[in-house]
Design a protein around this motif. Structure first.
Motif, mmCIF file in Angstrom:
data_model
loop_
_atom_site.group_PDB
_atom_site.id
_atom_site.type_symbol
_atom_site.label_atom_id
_atom_site.label_comp_id
_atom_site.label_asym_id
_atom_site.label_seq_id
_atom_site.Cartn_x
_atom_site.Cartn_y
_atom_site.Cartn_z
ATOM 1 N N THR A 400 -22.253 -12.585 21.760
ATOM 2 C CA THR A 400 -22.900 -11.291 21.965
ATOM 3 C C THR A 400 -21.911 -10.128 21.890
ATOM 4 O O THR A 400 -22.239 -9.065 21.381
ATOM 5 C CB THR A 400 -23.637 -11.286 23.324
ATOM 6 N N ALA A 401 -20.697 -10.317 22.412
ATOM 7 C CA ALA A 401 -19.729 -9.221 22.371
ATOM 8 C C ALA A 401 -19.064 -9.112 21.007
ATOM 9 O O ALA A 401 -18.765 -8.008 20.549
ATOM 10 C CB ALA A 401 -18.647 -9.432 23.434
ATOM 11 N N GLY A 402 -18.852 -10.250 20.344
ATOM 12 C CA GLY A 402 -18.055 -10.244 19.118
ATOM 13 C C GLY A 402 -16.574 -10.177 19.461
ATOM 14 O O GLY A 402 -16.185 -9.516 20.419
ATOM 15 N N VAL A 403 -15.739 -10.845 18.674
ATOM 16 C CA VAL A 403 -14.311 -10.883 19.009
ATOM 17 C C VAL A 403 -13.658 -9.513 18.938
ATOM 18 O O VAL A 403 -12.673 -9.254 19.629
ATOM 19 C CB VAL A 403 -13.521 -11.865 18.106
ATOM 20 N N PHE A 404 -14.199 -8.623 18.150
ATOM 21 C CA PHE A 404 -13.541 -7.322 17.980
ATOM 22 C C PHE A 404 -13.736 -6.401 19.181
ATOM 23 O O PHE A 404 -13.092 -5.365 19.281
ATOM 24 C CB PHE A 404 -14.013 -6.655 16.691
ATOM 25 N N ASN A 405 -14.615 -6.774 20.078
ATOM 26 C CA ASN A 405 -14.756 -6.030 21.327
ATOM 27 C C ASN A 405 -13.974 -6.666 22.475
ATOM 28 O O ASN A 405 -14.251 -6.408 23.642
ATOM 29 C CB ASN A 405 -16.238 -5.878 21.683
ATOM 30 N N THR A 406 -13.021 -7.512 22.137
ATOM 31 C CA THR A 406 -12.120 -8.074 23.146
ATOM 32 C C THR A 406 -10.704 -7.574 22.867
ATOM 33 O O THR A 406 -10.458 -6.949 21.833
ATOM 34 C CB THR A 406 -12.148 -9.613 23.124
ATOM 35 N N VAL A 407 -9.789 -7.870 23.768
ATOM 36 C CA VAL A 407 -8.459 -7.257 23.677
ATOM 37 C C VAL A 407 -7.332 -8.288 23.672
ATOM 38 O O VAL A 407 -6.199 -7.964 24.040
ATOM 39 C CB VAL A 407 -8.235 -6.262 24.830
ATOM 40 N N GLY A 408 -7.631 -9.521 23.217
ATOM 41 C CA GLY A 408 -6.575 -10.530 23.212
ATOM 42 C C GLY A 408 -6.216 -10.967 24.615
ATOM 43 O O GLY A 408 -7.074 -10.957 25.498
ATOM 44 N N PHE A 409 -4.966 -11.304 24.793
ATOM 45 C CA PHE A 409 -4.547 -11.950 26.041
ATOM 46 C C PHE A 409 -3.709 -11.005 26.909
ATOM 47 O O PHE A 409 -3.007 -10.137 26.420
ATOM 48 C CB PHE A 409 -3.729 -13.201 25.697
ATOM 49 N N ASN A 410 -3.847 -11.179 28.220
ATOM 50 C CA ASN A 410 -2.957 -10.576 29.238
ATOM 51 C C ASN A 410 -2.312 -11.725 29.989
ATOM 52 O O ASN A 410 -3.036 -12.634 30.417
ATOM 53 C CB ASN A 410 -3.766 -9.848 30.326
ATOM 54 N N ASP A 411 -1.017 -11.697 30.222
ATOM 55 C CA ASP A 411 -0.497 -12.752 31.102
ATOM 56 C C ASP A 411 -0.638 -12.373 32.570
ATOM 57 O O ASP A 411 -0.722 -13.241 33.431
ATOM 58 C CB ASP A 411 0.945 -13.116 30.740
#
Lengths: 466, 466, 466
Positions: A400-411
């Motif tokens: 539903t969000a699509g990968v492009f609406n995410t921001v990768g990883f935070n440690d």
């Protein structure tokens, strides 16, 4: 173990063909530089570059993931070197840790620790009572070496940029020192104003007095108080900050009239809060922070939903960040609406949302991020920064969000040595997920490679403007 | 892609033996007729059988799944042909769509779109900036042909029966036209009385006046108002309706005394609502609708838990159904109890429940449907009508509800061309699920085949009396 | 089915290599003795060792998992031998059951029933209308035999210890009879004081009068009432009890001052409760029970979150435990905090938490159990005692809680013949989970074997002090 502590195929799917795809995807991204846009490394490390004192101080005492598990099985804080009259011999603390290391079976902490022991200190046996001394020695002997100091680790880890998290009242002196040094590592601060936004924070009024002194603004008035924020945000930006971070109990936002906001500020500042005022003030300030982001371009992060200090006794005797922070249910749609209705369609805003309540992934966060132009989803946070946690996030939010609406990883870590391990885990889990997307023909192989690189590097760089 | 847009094994499990079983199960059900008992196709399509105007109007502008993803990444409504002073050239809208088609990677929308492009328009390349014009032409050239008109598509899709969703105030003229035509496709209306049940609906009082005019009932009194419902339900039934549908913010129900219900109606109708009256009125009306279902046999559907119009600005400038509807938490056991206690043991009632809050699957909906004789579970709804969403539903609800307390699949769409793709996805996912049930020896192979056919066709036909 | 009702590889993962590992892990634990620390077997079975009367009375009528599914599809209680004027011929009840046995496809009930039919009665065909009579005969013929009586089944099942659940007011005469018999099976009671703790319980005040009579304590005062609890707990301990169990609607706890507690008790006991008093009294009593556990060492269990008797009509006509109990949302962190802050760091306390709301696994229960020394997580409860339910528990709770903060398996059943089947399912699912942990290199093979044995036997034995 025939392959030592780290099996090269760890965390990949069981199915043979899928595993082969996952391995190839991982090979393509494993050496990409690390972007660490949110975390809690100590700025002193970057400004002063000190050596770490001993294995227990590096791996046990400050790591609340570690202490919480030991406490849960009856180990005392004192035996871990925490509290008054506590154990002070790091080798004894280490021995206690080793005697309970089996408790971490199947936990992310063990993956991170084994990875650090193996990669940085050439340890090839599992920590246990009988290996405790040898491993202690192996670590202790490396700590004074220049290549085990923070800046060298930064370089060895392949970090392209790292952000710390800093109080709005911090003088950022270690950041200045890092900048003025001959070292070129990119370390930036993050504006975390909880202490001057949360009326329930310790010494809130004194903090606002201090804010006035630092900025020269009149923090006894609403308008002066907002100006003081603007001033501090600029100071952070001047040292490279690209983001703010807000640790609120709930994601509630508000958009009061100026008159109401002033009156609320006066009650809060004047010690005349009524029931709900603290929550309302925090809520209003999220919207004010969003408005300032339109002006100065700082990306906004919201970490909400933790009940901090769940044990009064532990908080009193051993302080915060000892593992007694427990997630509570949250809900975003109604809570965020005032902020979103005020500024959510403005293309200048980026608001990155984090949650400890996974029920919001599919129900709320993916639908919200899948339509509001300002919203992005942060990676699985804290307890969910794990193999299963990452899988659930991908399975519940991506459609539903699509990968492009995410921001990768935070440690998101204060454990320096765990940084490469955490990014390694994220890249492995995402490679496994993408391999399954290919095998089930939900993604083409070429686009999966593109997405793997975005998840490992590109999305974080773009979303955080790093 | 060596197999074009649609791989024959798409959405099947990775494991070799399980995939082989899934494929065989799917082959057995892929050509079963489509029962579409709940959806939002335009009745005009069936009554008038018009040609679609252009590819953008068919695939982009009206599809809120598509527009929401584009908006989330900064595309403007205007560039999609929505709003005042918007783009009017369908080819330019299509180009914008194509430039952002990568955003749909891994989403159900891409599966549905690729399927429609491929099956209906012989497109074999992924939509992208460089293929945009060719694909536009391929589609545009087919649209005027008779076999691309709605009734022909209905027949080509193998639809056995389809239900539309119609306002209680609708004159159903397109349904009448379809019936009076020489076409034999089975299209039935569904009684959706939200506009005359929800006191918060726009023009609620005017709607009740209109209801009185249409039915000849005195809708200024509770008893006359209920009679008017009965009258409209009969009119819908006369045109083939077998079901009602209720889109309430929450699943709250009530069972007031007649005196209290009359007093409530008078407050609602007289513009003297107090706090909670609107919710209470909707709650009471669900129970009244259930009682009428005992009389007339209409199956009841409840779709609750959507926060509609989450952006005030978007709602004001671009209207409803633009993708700004966000799920909120719901809970059923306490909410449904008044209705269930009133009529839930009556064998004449069927109440089909839908949710956007997956936390209710295992906790509430499966336990409820697994005991109350009137209750059935609708398929995964809206954001959950997806590969992962369907898997979660099967995994979380089936062990407690049992497959016989479910109703098969709903495509629930206003996108005509996506209907076969959506049923295809559901049949594939269910075949994969059943294959895993066989491989883990939770089902025998023969019963899995029976259940596959029920999930694809039989359960919907029976539950909806179609 | 080529392998009869029970396939030797049932419930193992599909992947070939993973399945082989799972099988070996299972072989290593399948014959470990059964620890059954929480359940609802009838103490009379152990005290008197009666023969079971007929197949319907053994498998159908008392099993609310069975009756609920039949009711959900329109079967009447009467046809199952429940209610006034009901069917009394067990063969006819059995026939009705057989005619609907297909409803259980894919449910845990079918696994348990097939297992019992097969293991205990040598049935090798699936129950169905045409096999109903033969299977009835096969079972009926064995029931009078000594080896099908409860104590023989206990021994045949390899039960090391079993706990029943007993009202605080029970005279425990069957437990005494079992102890005084020549049979050596270890059967212990569990202190379940809901009837004297819950002011909403039927006959609450009369129950407290009775408690006073039994104990000789003055249960008209708070202090006497607490003493009466102490007295009953000791009586239970004297007969082997190691645990208490609390079935509260919510997990709310309280820690009132003595004065406030006395005043609350007086209102509750004097029939002058105000709104919220019943909940507050239950909340306070959980903390009191925890304090008494510090004194007498009884392990505490909390089962909260069930809405009992969801249908008033069914409750009135057919009584409790007929399948009409529905889970509701719960949240633990705020609710448990008063108890935890009072006694949660005390090493003498063990509090085992159960939930019907799986959203609490990862969000709350794992973080809580992963830090509070007193807390342990009970296994998946009730509707979640299933293949998928167990998998979700492992996937959602283990990374944060760690396996050592769990307590192995509970069969929690009143269906005696299902006990081995339930433990078999748990051991299979855990073997499959551990196999996947090995294959993905999250566990070493040797530690997986150790953990398999702990999950099957050791953790329950230790946590419950059995």
């Amino acid at each position: 173990m025939e392959n030592g502590l780290l099996h090269p195929d760890r965390l990949f799917p069981a199915d043979h063909a899928t595993r082969a795809l996952a391995r190839d995807l991982f090979y393509a991204v494993q050496d990409l530089p690390i972007i660490s846009p949110h975390g809690h490394t100590d700025p002193r490390w970057w400004g002063e570059n000190p050596a770490f004192s001993d294995p227990a101080a590096l791996f046990v005492t400050p790591d609340h993931y570690v202490t919480r598990m030991l406490i849960s099985q009856g180990v005392s804080f004192e035996s871990l070197g925490i509290g008054t009259d506590c154990e002070t011999d790091p080798r004894k603390i280490w021995q206690t840790f080793a005697e309970h290391y089996h408790l971490f079976a199947g936990t992310p902490s063990r993956i991170w620790l084994d990875d650090a022991f193996s990669r940085l200190f050439n340890v090839n046996e599992r920590l246990a009572p009988k290996t405790a001394n040898d491993i202690y020695d192996a670590i202790a002997e490396r700590l004074p070496h220049p290549d085990t100091r923070p800046r060298a680790l930064f370089d060895r880890f392949g970090i392209e940029a790292i952000a710390t998290t800093d109080s709005a009242l911090d003088d950022l002196s270690w950041h200045i020192a890092a900048r003025e040094s001959d070292w070129n590592g990119r370390v930036v601060p993050t504006y975390r104003p909880d202490a001057i936004i949360d009326p329930d924070a310790q010494d809130f009024n004194a903090n606002l007095d201090r804010l006035g002194e630092i900025t020269g603004c009149d923090t006894t008035t609403w308008d002066g108080y907002l100006d003081a924020h603007r001033s501090r945000r600029l100071a952070f930006r001047a040292l490279g900050a690209t983001a703010t971070d807000h640790g609120h109990p709930t994601p509630m936002t508000a958009d009061l009239s100026i008159a109401d906001a002033r009156a609320l500020f006066n009650r809060v500042r004047g010690g005349k809060m009524t029931n709900g005022d603290a929550e309302l003030f925090r809520a209003q300030m999220l919207t004010e922070m969003a408005r300032m982001s339109l002006e100065d371009g700082l990306v906004m992060q919201l970490h909400s939903g933790a009940f901090r200090g769940h044990s009064s006794q532990v908080y009193r005797d051993y302080g915060p960040d000892r593992g007694f922070d427990i997630p509570i249910p949250v809900s975003f749609p109604v809570a965020l609406r005032p902020l979103l209705d005020a500024v959510g369609m403005d293309p200048r805003l980026t608001l990155i949302l984090f949650t400890l309540d996974e029920t919001t992934y599919a129900r709320e966060l993916a639908p919200l991020a899948g339509v509001w132009p300002c919203l992005r989803l942060g990676p699985p946070w804290w307890f969910h920064d794990s193999f299963e946690g990452m899988r659930r996030f991908r399975e519940m939010a991506m459609e539903t969000a699509g990968v492009f609406n995410t921001v990768g990883f935070n440690d998101d870590t204060r454990a320096l040595c765990s940084i490469p391990a955490r990014h390694d885990v994220a890249r492995r889990v995402d490679s496994g997920w993408l391999a399954e997307m290919i095998v089930t023909h939900r993604l083409d192989e070429t686009e999966a490679y593109d997405i793997a690189a975005l998840l490992a590097h590109g999305l974080a760089k773009k979303a955080y403007k790093l």
